[in-house]
Design an enzyme around this catalytic site. Structure first.
Site, PDB file in Angstrom:
ATOM      1  N   HIS A  31       0.775  -1.077  -0.026  1.00 39.35           N
ATOM      2  CA  HIS A  31      -0.006   0.144  -0.052  1.00 39.35           C
ATOM      3  C   HIS A  31       1.043   1.301   0.111  1.00 39.35           C
ATOM      4  O   HIS A  31       0.352   2.356  -0.447  1.00 39.35           O
ATOM      5  CB  HIS A  31      -1.090   0.073   1.245  1.00 39.35           C
ATOM      6  CG  HIS A  31      -0.365  -0.087   2.451  1.00 39.35           C
ATOM      7  ND1 HIS A  31       0.145  -1.131   3.248  1.00 39.35           N
ATOM      8  CD2 HIS A  31       0.017   1.123   3.563  1.00 39.35           C
ATOM      9  CE1 HIS A  31       0.648  -0.986   4.252  1.00 39.35           C
ATOM     10  NE2 HIS A  31       0.779   0.348   4.482  1.00 39.35           N
TER      11      HIS A  31
ATOM     12  N   PRO B 106      -1.688  -7.677  -1.105  1.00 46.15           N
ATOM     13  CA  PRO B 106      -2.055  -8.433   0.181  1.00 46.15           C
ATOM     14  C   PRO B 106      -1.159  -8.783   0.948  1.00 46.15           C
ATOM     15  O   PRO B 106      -0.078  -9.180   0.544  1.00 46.15           O
ATOM     16  CB  PRO B 106      -2.555  -9.714  -1.001  1.00 46.15           C
ATOM     17  CG  PRO B 106      -2.573  -9.279  -2.231  1.00 46.15           C
ATOM     18  CD  PRO B 106      -1.646  -8.083  -2.404  1.00 46.15           C
TER      19      PRO B 106
ATOM     20  N   GLY C  81       0.894  -4.718   9.368  1.00 46.97           N
ATOM     21  CA  GLY C  81       0.033  -5.870   8.708  1.00 46.97           C
ATOM     22  C   GLY C  81       0.557  -6.892   8.332  1.00 46.97           C
ATOM     23  O   GLY C  81       0.309  -8.020   8.299  1.00 46.97           O
TER      24      GLY C  81
ATOM     25  N   HIS D 157      -2.843   7.050   7.174  1.00 46.29           N
ATOM     26  CA  HIS D 157      -2.721   5.940   6.386  1.00 46.29           C
ATOM     27  C   HIS D 157      -3.128   5.607   4.897  1.00 46.29           C
ATOM     28  O   HIS D 157      -2.352   5.600   4.186  1.00 46.29           O
ATOM     29  CB  HIS D 157      -3.425   4.754   7.333  1.00 46.29           C
ATOM     30  CG  HIS D 157      -3.202   3.441   6.258  1.00 46.29           C
ATOM     31  ND1 HIS D 157      -2.386   2.527   6.481  1.00 46.29           N
ATOM     32  CD2 HIS D 157      -4.207   2.799   5.886  1.00 46.29           C
ATOM     33  CE1 HIS D 157      -2.589   1.652   5.927  1.00 46.29           C
ATOM     34  NE2 HIS D 157      -3.925   1.608   5.315  1.00 46.29           N
TER      35      HIS D 157
ATOM     36  N   ARG E 230      -1.554 -39.858  -9.022  1.00 45.08           N
ATOM     37  CA  ARG E 230      -0.121 -39.430  -8.163  1.00 45.08           C
ATOM     38  C   ARG E 230       0.862 -40.119  -8.504  1.00 45.08           C
ATOM     39  O   ARG E 230       2.057 -39.487  -8.505  1.00 45.08           O
ATOM     40  CB  ARG E 230      -0.695 -39.248  -6.686  1.00 45.08           C
ATOM     41  CG  ARG E 230      -1.105 -40.553  -6.153  1.00 45.08           C
ATOM     42  CD  ARG E 230      -1.015 -40.470  -4.566  1.00 45.08           C
ATOM     43  NE  ARG E 230      -1.761 -41.719  -3.850  1.00 45.08           N
ATOM     44  CZ  ARG E 230      -1.490 -42.081  -2.861  1.00 45.08           C
ATOM     45  NH1 ARG E 230      -0.672 -41.194  -2.098  1.00 45.08           N
ATOM     46  NH2 ARG E 230      -1.901 -43.250  -2.228  1.00 45.08           N
TER      47      ARG E 230
ATOM     48  N   SER F 282       2.796 -38.692   0.388  1.00 43.31           N
ATOM     49  CA  SER F 282       1.416 -38.732  -0.133  1.00 43.31           C
ATOM     50  C   SER F 282       1.273 -38.457  -1.616  1.00 43.31           C
ATOM     51  O   SER F 282       0.688 -38.842  -2.676  1.00 43.31           O
ATOM     52  CB  SER F 282       0.230 -38.271   0.536  1.00 43.31           C
ATOM     53  OG  SER F 282       0.277 -38.798   1.665  1.00 43.31           O
TER      54      SER F 282
ATOM     55  N   GLU G 233       1.222 -24.588   3.958  1.00 42.87           N
ATOM     56  CA  GLU G 233       0.989 -24.466   2.656  1.00 42.87           C
ATOM     57  C   GLU G 233       1.114 -22.977   2.104  1.00 42.87           C
ATOM     58  O   GLU G 233       1.489 -22.742   0.872  1.00 42.87           O
ATOM     59  CB  GLU G 233      -0.349 -25.054   2.351  1.00 42.87           C
ATOM     60  CG  GLU G 233      -0.422 -26.350   2.772  1.00 42.87           C
ATOM     61  CD  GLU G 233      -0.675 -26.846   4.189  1.00 42.87           C
ATOM     62  OE1 GLU G 233      -0.841 -25.926   5.081  1.00 42.87           O
ATOM     63  OE2 GLU G 233      -0.644 -28.029   4.669  1.00 42.87           O
TER      64      GLU G 233
ATOM     65  N   HIS H  21      -4.970 -36.395  -3.955  1.00 44.82           N
ATOM     66  CA  HIS H  21      -6.119 -36.639  -2.971  1.00 44.82           C
ATOM     67  C   HIS H  21      -7.205 -35.809  -3.583  1.00 44.82           C
ATOM     68  O   HIS H  21      -7.865 -34.819  -2.682  1.00 44.82           O
ATOM     69  CB  HIS H  21      -5.774 -36.498  -1.579  1.00 44.82           C
ATOM     70  CG  HIS H  21      -4.851 -37.365  -1.159  1.00 44.82           C
ATOM     71  ND1 HIS H  21      -3.688 -37.687  -1.629  1.00 44.82           N
ATOM     72  CD2 HIS H  21      -4.955 -38.457   0.140  1.00 44.82           C
ATOM     73  CE1 HIS H  21      -2.946 -38.599  -1.060  1.00 44.82           C
ATOM     74  NE2 HIS H  21      -3.686 -39.156  -0.239  1.00 44.82           N
TER      75      HIS H  21
ATOM     76  N   ASP I   9     -10.139 -40.375   5.086  1.00 45.34           N
ATOM     77  CA  ASP I   9      -9.999 -39.270   5.815  1.00 45.34           C
ATOM     78  C   ASP I   9     -11.301 -38.403   5.909  1.00 45.34           C
ATOM     79  O   ASP I   9     -11.242 -37.558   6.639  1.00 45.34           O
ATOM     80  CB  ASP I   9      -9.032 -38.460   5.132  1.00 45.34           C
ATOM     81  CG  ASP I   9      -7.433 -38.892   5.536  1.00 45.34           C
ATOM     82  OD1 ASP I   9      -7.251 -39.526   6.551  1.00 45.34           O
ATOM     83  OD2 ASP I   9      -6.552 -38.364   5.008  1.00 45.34           O
TER      84      ASP I   9
ATOM     85  N   ARG J   1      -5.854 -40.072  -5.355  1.00 49.94           N
ATOM     86  CA  ARG J   1      -5.259 -40.871  -4.487  1.00 49.94           C
ATOM     87  C   ARG J   1      -5.424 -42.480  -4.743  1.00 49.94           C
ATOM     88  O   ARG J   1      -4.479 -43.343  -4.744  1.00 49.94           O
ATOM     89  CB  ARG J   1      -5.804 -40.786  -3.132  1.00 49.94           C
ATOM     90  CG  ARG J   1      -5.068 -41.660  -2.127  1.00 49.94           C
ATOM     91  CD  ARG J   1      -5.858 -41.544  -0.557  1.00 49.94           C
ATOM     92  NE  ARG J   1      -5.139 -42.453   0.194  1.00 49.94           N
ATOM     93  CZ  ARG J   1      -5.862 -43.487   0.854  1.00 49.94           C
ATOM     94  NH1 ARG J   1      -7.166 -43.733   0.665  1.00 49.94           N
ATOM     95  NH2 ARG J   1      -5.181 -44.617   1.752  1.00 49.94           N
TER      96      ARG J   1
HETATM   97  C1  LIG Z   1      -4.216  -9.592   3.448  1.00 42.42           C
HETATM   98  C2  LIG Z   1      -4.669  -8.197   3.762  1.00 42.42           C
HETATM   99  N1  LIG Z   1      -5.608  -7.738   4.498  1.00 42.42           N
HETATM  100  C3  LIG Z   1      -6.024  -6.595   4.485  1.00 42.42           C
HETATM  101  C4  LIG Z   1      -5.331  -5.363   3.793  1.00 42.42           C
HETATM  102  C5  LIG Z   1      -6.085  -4.083   3.918  1.00 42.42           C
HETATM  103  N2  LIG Z   1      -5.182  -3.286   4.330  1.00 42.42           N
HETATM  104  C6  LIG Z   1      -4.205  -2.414   3.708  1.00 42.42           C
HETATM  105  S1  LIG Z   1      -3.033  -1.738   4.790  1.00 42.42           S
HETATM  106  C7  LIG Z   1      -3.682  -2.284   6.157  1.00 42.42           C
HETATM  107  C8  LIG Z   1      -2.864  -2.261   7.532  1.00 42.42           C
HETATM  108  C9  LIG Z   1      -2.156  -0.999   7.661  1.00 42.42           C
HETATM  109  O1  LIG Z   1      -1.446  -1.079   8.791  1.00 42.42           O
HETATM  110  P1  LIG Z   1       0.245  -1.004   8.725  1.00 42.42           P
HETATM  111  O2  LIG Z   1       0.393  -2.679   8.114  1.00 42.42           O
HETATM  112  O3  LIG Z   1       0.666  -1.059   9.803  1.00 42.42           O
HETATM  113  O4  LIG Z   1       0.634  -0.242   7.636  1.00 42.42           O
HETATM  114  P2  LIG Z   1       0.730   1.354   7.859  1.00 42.42           P
HETATM  115  O5  LIG Z   1      -0.586   1.740   8.535  1.00 42.42           O
HETATM  116  O6  LIG Z   1       1.862   1.446   8.606  1.00 42.42           O
HETATM  117  O7  LIG Z   1       0.937   1.989   6.665  1.00 42.42           O
HETATM  118  C10 LIG Z   1      -4.664  -3.244   5.825  1.00 42.42           C
HETATM  119  C11 LIG Z   1      -5.609  -4.017   6.893  1.00 42.42           C
HETATM  120  C12 LIG Z   1      -4.465  -5.932   2.733  1.00 42.42           C
HETATM  121  N3  LIG Z   1      -3.856  -5.053   2.162  1.00 42.42           N
HETATM  122  N4  LIG Z   1      -4.091  -7.197   2.812  1.00 42.42           N
END
Ligand SMILES: Cc1ncc(C[n+]2csc(CCOP(=O)(O)OP(=O)(O)O)c2C)c(N)n1
Length: 684
Positions: free
Chosen positions: A81, A130, A171, A276, A370, A397, A424, A474, A482, A533
């Site tokens: 971000h 993400p 995050g 932010h 497999r 497996s 994973e 599987h 399972d 499997r």
């Molecule tokens: C997996 C995921 N979940 C949620 C978000 C949405 N999101 C973007 S930034 C953020 C958190 C911001 O906190 P931080 O990581 O401390 O960044 P800062 O505020 O310091 O820029 C979130 C929840 C995302 N980008 N990825």
């Protein structure tokens, strides 16, 4: 080779005016770009500007004029971000990114999208956003670098000694995927990683005290990382010392916790979540510039002194690369065979005869896909050294470990089998990093139901067009005892929904071999092999199409000779045998039947319309799909008059054949459904 790294003795405890100008240039570009777009995240780049400045101008070996130079250090902005931090640095240090690009931040089709995208902006190593994914990608890059060094290094340790630098946020470190990746990185002792953690105490919903109070440094100590703390992100001298130390630590990955201030310099919004994720506002931008002693106009103003300082990276990078190229030329002269392999790997080329030893199966062989796929993989792995990967603790497996490939471990970095442990998600984010590094066709394996644990990384592999191979076994209720927790029902549909992921579910042993062939030759996206499997018969093809037809995704397996089919039976994987068996029964009752093997929706969808209409003629509307999965994705092929023998509930625990029978996966039940379809008037 020249090392452009400031030593501790050169470190300053305060910044010079020029350094301050450079750091503030990043802040100003960020504020103005976010303000112009009226969208984006100014706070993090403003807080971590000093770290970005130091990494790009002092520590990283990179060449802005050739972002793909192999010998470069990799930089991962896991906190995607904060993309304006990266875009500012790329523009300022002379990458192919202009001020105009910065001014079009977050605009449609610009080269500065909301989050960094590897295919869009030169110098962006990986697509991030993400949270946690970039962290894992960097671990993958570090693994790749270690393995390449072990395989190719001869007498010049610097040639393959590039490092992975990264910036991660609260995050990133809260997300589970980074814990998995950090754990394995610590276990492996990946000393070529230096990550800086933006410890600004702020996330979207406020102060980290509301949800994140653990001692991150101690957590990373426990993982086996080398940890340091820099108490003030504006103390360049301390940062320099810490990064120096991180680089010097070669036996452990390094995490530097940097106490920073989100929205640094903003009189009203510094240290608040307001900084932010939205523009500061025209007035606040002005006030912040005044605080920095910056002219409020023109917008996007960067003083020449600062730009010149940043642009030193161009000459320095050219020299670094030229030195590296010289060293590499010496290496190439002495090691022609190694260099040929190296070059081919970087280009993604397969060696001649790579598929020469692929197995062939006869109807005498009844084995799980497999197993047949594993035999194919082994035959390929002996020839294709770029094949590298492992299982998430399920090799017993999935059978994917490369025979005689050795384990990738500290002290034996040349091993080709990576033991991912039960991680994973971490595995798949690491596979992305290995692919991004270049020189590899990485693979990972687990049970198919656990694609649910991997999906975010698989999605990013597809978005980034990475050549990663997944082997998931599987694959249905046919796994048996399972029970429903392990029996995939909706996963085929879920994975087929991921654009640019090619899923192949082979219908017998020979199709499994062809599935591997397709996985190796596919380019521009990941391929997922979905395997049984349970044992299934190898189908008799004396009066049927060869398994090589798998490359078209779907094909006419066989049909009643000399007659127009009344009904099409179409199936994938272990259900293909049911279609073949049901056809024989229906023919006995006088019906003309076509069997279509459909191992890959994506490969079939990519064929031209004429071919697709040959396999599934629009006029033949009675179509019965057979697959042990939810029907959702099949409607495209079934049409309005079709039907499906599928799964609409979770499965059950019991012996495989009993479970399959219980849910209707028998020839008799397929015949019954076919008869019902045949007795219906199409179009009603
Ligand atoms: C997996 C995921 N979940 C949620 C978000 C949405 N999101 C973007 S930034 C953020 C958190 C911001 O906190 P931080 O990581 O401390 O960044 P800062 O505020 O310091 O820029 C979130 C929840 C995302 N980008 N990825």
């Amino acid at each position: 080779m020249e090392r452009v790294v400031a030593s501790a003795t050169q470190a300053k405890s305060t910044h010079t005016d020029l350094e301050q100008l450079c750091v503030n240039s990043i802040r100003v570009l960020t504020m103005d770009a976010v303000q112009k777009a009226n969208s984006g995240h100014p706070g993090m780049p403003m807080g971590m500007a000093s770290v970005g400045y130091l990494l790009f101008t002092r520590f990283m070996r990179h060449n802005p004029r050739n972002p793909k130079w192999f010998g470069r250090d990799r930089f991962v902005l896991s906190a995607g971000h904060g993309s304006m931090l990266l875009y500012s640095l790329l523009y300022l240090t002379g990458y192919d990114l202009t001020l105009d690009d910065i001014q079009h931040f977050r605009q449609l089709n610009s080269r500065t999208p909301g989050h960094p995208e590897n295919l869009v902006t030169p110098g962006v190593e990986t697509t991030t956003g993400p949270l946690g994914q970039g962290f894992g990608n960097g671990v993958g890059m570090a693994i790749a670098a270690k393995h390449m060094a072990a395989r190719f290094e001869r007498d010049d340790p610097e040639l393959f000694a590039h490092r992975i630098f990264g910036i991660c946020s609260d995050g990133d470190l809260m997300e589970g995927v980074s814990s998995e990746a950090a754990s394995i990185a610590g276990h492996l002792g990946l000393g070529n990683i230096v990550y800086l953690y933006d410890d600004n105490h702020v996330t979207i919903d406020g102060h980290t005290e509301i949800a994140f109070t653990e001692d991150v440094s101690h957590r990373f100590d426990a993982y086996g990382w080398h940890t340091q703390v820099v108490e003030d992100a504006n103390d360049l001298g301390a940062l320099v010392r810490a990064i120096d130390n991180g680089i010097a630590e070669t036996g452990r990955p390094s995490l530097i916790r940097v106490r920073s201030h989100i929205g640094y310099g903003s009189p009203h919004f510094q240290d608040t979540s307001r900084a932010h994720g939205q523009a500061l506002g025209v007035e606040e931008v002005k006030l912040t510039k005044q605080h920095f002693g910056w002219p409020t106009e023109p917008l996007f103003y960067v003083p020449d002194e600062a730009l010149n300082e940043f642009r030193q990276c161009v000459d320095r990078g050219a020299k670094l690369e030229a030195d590296w190229n010289r060293a590499f030329a010496g290496y190439a002269a002495k090691n022609p065979a190694a260099v040929a392999e190296f070059n081919a790997r970087l280009k993604g080329e397969l060696p001649a005869g790579w598929d020469a030893e692929l197995p062939k199966f006869t109807p005498k062989d009844a084995l799980a896909t497999r197993q047949s796929a594993s035999q194919a993989e082994q035959a390929i792995a002996q020839k294709v050294m770029s094949l590298f990967g492992g299982a998430a603790d399920l090799n017993e497996s999935t059978f994917t470990d490369i025979k005689d490939g050795g384990s990738f471990e500290p002290g034996s970095w040349g091993g080709r089998n990576l033991h991912f442990g039960i991680r994973e998600h971490g595995m798949c984010s690491i596979l992305n990093g290995i692919a991004l590094h270049g020189g590899f066709i990485p693979f990972g394996s687990s049970f198919f139901v656990f694609t649910d644990y991997c999906r975010p990384s698989i999605r990013l592999a597809a978005l980034m067009e990475l050549h990663v191979i997944y082997i998931f076994t599987h694959d249905s209720i046919g796994l048996g005892e399972d029970g429903p927790t392990h029996q995939p029902i909706e996963q085929l549909t879920a994975m087929r929904a991921v654009p640019n992921l090619t899923l192949i579910r082979p219908g017998d042993a020979n199709e499994a071999v062809e599935a591997w062939r397709a996985a190796m030759t596919h380019r521009g996206g990941p391929v997922m092999l979905v395997l049984t499997r349970q044992h299934i018969p190898t189908l008799d093809r004396t009066a049927a199409a060869p398994a090589t037809e798998l490359s078209r995704g779907a094909y006419i397996f066989n049909e009643t000779p000399g007659r127009t089919p009344e009904l099409i039976l179409m199936a994938s994987g272990s259900e293909l045998q049911l279609a073949v068996g049901a056809k024989q029964e229906l023919e006995k009752r006088g019906h003309a039947i076509r069997v279509v093997s459909m191992p890959s929706f994506e490969l079939f969808a990519a064929q031209d319309e004429a071919y697709r209409d040959t396999v599934l003629p629009p006029a033949i509307r009675r179509r019965l799909a057979i697959e042990a999965s939810v029907p959702l994705g099949w409607y495209r092929w079934m049409g309005l008059d079709g039907d499906m023998v599928g799964m609409t509930t979770y499965g059950a625990s019991g012996p495989s054949q009993e479970v399959l029978r219980y849910f209707g996966f028998t020839i008799d039940n397929v015949v019954e459904h076919a008869i019902a379809l045949l007795s219906r008037q199409p179009g009603r």
